[in-house]
Design a protein around this motif. Structure first.
Motif, mmCIF file in Angstrom:
data_model
loop_
_atom_site.group_PDB
_atom_site.id
_atom_site.type_symbol
_atom_site.label_atom_id
_atom_site.label_comp_id
_atom_site.label_asym_id
_atom_site.label_seq_id
_atom_site.Cartn_x
_atom_site.Cartn_y
_atom_site.Cartn_z
ATOM 1 N N GLU A 156 45.698 40.873 41.506
ATOM 2 C CA GLU A 156 44.478 41.405 40.904
ATOM 3 C C GLU A 156 43.598 40.226 40.501
ATOM 4 O O GLU A 156 44.094 39.207 40.016
ATOM 5 N N PHE A 157 42.341 40.344 40.755
ATOM 6 C CA PHE A 157 41.396 39.277 40.430
ATOM 7 C C PHE A 157 40.391 39.791 39.409
ATOM 8 O O PHE A 157 40.119 40.978 39.327
ATOM 9 N N THR A 158 39.858 38.820 38.679
ATOM 10 C CA THR A 158 38.823 39.180 37.704
ATOM 11 C C THR A 158 37.490 38.648 38.217
ATOM 12 O O THR A 158 37.447 37.773 39.087
ATOM 13 N N GLU A 159 36.440 39.131 37.647
ATOM 14 C CA GLU A 159 35.115 38.690 38.037
ATOM 15 C C GLU A 159 34.937 37.210 37.750
ATOM 16 O O GLU A 159 35.433 36.688 36.755
ATOM 17 N N ASN A 160 34.264 36.494 38.665
ATOM 18 C CA ASN A 160 33.956 35.061 38.554
ATOM 19 C C ASN A 160 35.192 34.169 38.618
ATOM 20 O O ASN A 160 35.123 32.984 38.288
ATOM 21 N N GLN A 161 36.336 34.686 39.009
ATOM 22 C CA GLN A 161 37.542 33.873 39.153
ATOM 23 C C GLN A 161 37.452 33.118 40.475
ATOM 24 O O GLN A 161 36.999 33.659 41.479
ATOM 25 N N ASP A 162 37.872 31.819 40.471
ATOM 26 C CA ASP A 162 37.869 31.033 41.696
ATOM 27 C C ASP A 162 38.964 31.549 42.637
ATOM 28 O O ASP A 162 40.085 31.836 42.220
ATOM 29 N N VAL A 163 38.607 31.659 43.928
ATOM 30 C CA VAL A 163 39.541 32.172 44.936
ATOM 31 C C VAL A 163 39.524 31.224 46.111
ATOM 32 O O VAL A 163 38.477 30.760 46.544
ATOM 33 N N LEU A 164 40.706 30.899 46.646
ATOM 34 C CA LEU A 164 40.830 30.056 47.825
ATOM 35 C C LEU A 164 40.838 30.961 49.042
ATOM 36 O O LEU A 164 41.564 31.948 49.099
ATOM 37 N N LEU A 165 40.031 30.651 50.040
ATOM 38 C CA LEU A 165 39.871 31.496 51.204
ATOM 39 C C LEU A 165 40.156 30.693 52.453
ATOM 40 O O LEU A 165 39.711 29.560 52.585
ATOM 41 N N GLN A 166 40.924 31.289 53.402
ATOM 42 C CA GLN A 166 41.194 30.617 54.664
ATOM 43 C C GLN A 166 40.676 31.519 55.782
ATOM 44 O O GLN A 166 41.081 32.680 55.899
#
Length: 175
Positions: A156-166
């Protein structure tokens, strides 16, 4: 049939042949429709050898006699049941229903229906539709379970959380 004249018999045979093609040989009793010149011409023009079963010897035509007995027995039962239920169903309708069930029921010999043996595919029936719907639901559940089991716990992610994308292109990570 509306009558047993050669013309009516030929008409029914043409209908049957339109489904299955022309046979090499036809075996019949010695009834009047099969003795006339019109019937002989029909067989000759279609390359069909016509043979008669021995007169007064029904056991030589045992399979056909048994099939007729089965159909008559089933139709009598259906007529009686429909009379009791006060249903108004024509004999032709009942015969068609019987033939569909008979032709699509697997035999005990090889587990295949007569229609499947002739047409090399399983005919579609109401029972088959019902079974397919059940299989689809079970298949969908298995697919979902397999997908969920390999995925592990959903993050689960929160708003404005940094996410690593590939990014993956053509099945390979994009560099």
């Amino acid at each position: 049939m509306n009558g047993t004249k050669a013309k009516n018999t030929i008409e029914k045979l043409r209908c049957t042949f339109s489904y299955f093609g022309l046979p090499e040989e036809l075996v019949s009793d010695n009834g009047p429709p099969f003795n006339g010149e019109e019937y002989k011409k029909f067989c000759k023009s279609n390359g069909i050898t016509h043979r008669f079963s021995p007169p007064l010897h029904p056991c030589s035509n045992g399979l056909a006699e048994r099939a007729v007995r089965t159909v008559k027995s089933i139709l009598k039962k259906q007529l009686y049941e429909n009379f009791q239920k006060k249903l108004n169903i024509t004999i032709q309708h009942q015969l068609s229903n019987f033939l569909l069930k008979y032709r699509t029921t697997p035999t005990s010999v090889n587990g295949k229906s007569p229609a499947e043996m002739i047409f090399k595919q399983t005919p579609r029936t109401r029972l088959r539709i019902f079974k397919e719907k059940g299989k689809d639901k079970e298949r969908d559940k298995r697919i979902k379970m397999n997908e969920d089991s390999g995925r592990g716990r959903m993050r689960e992610f929160t708003e404005n959380q940094d996410v690593l994308l590939q990014l993956i292109k053509n099945g390979k990570p994009n560099e």
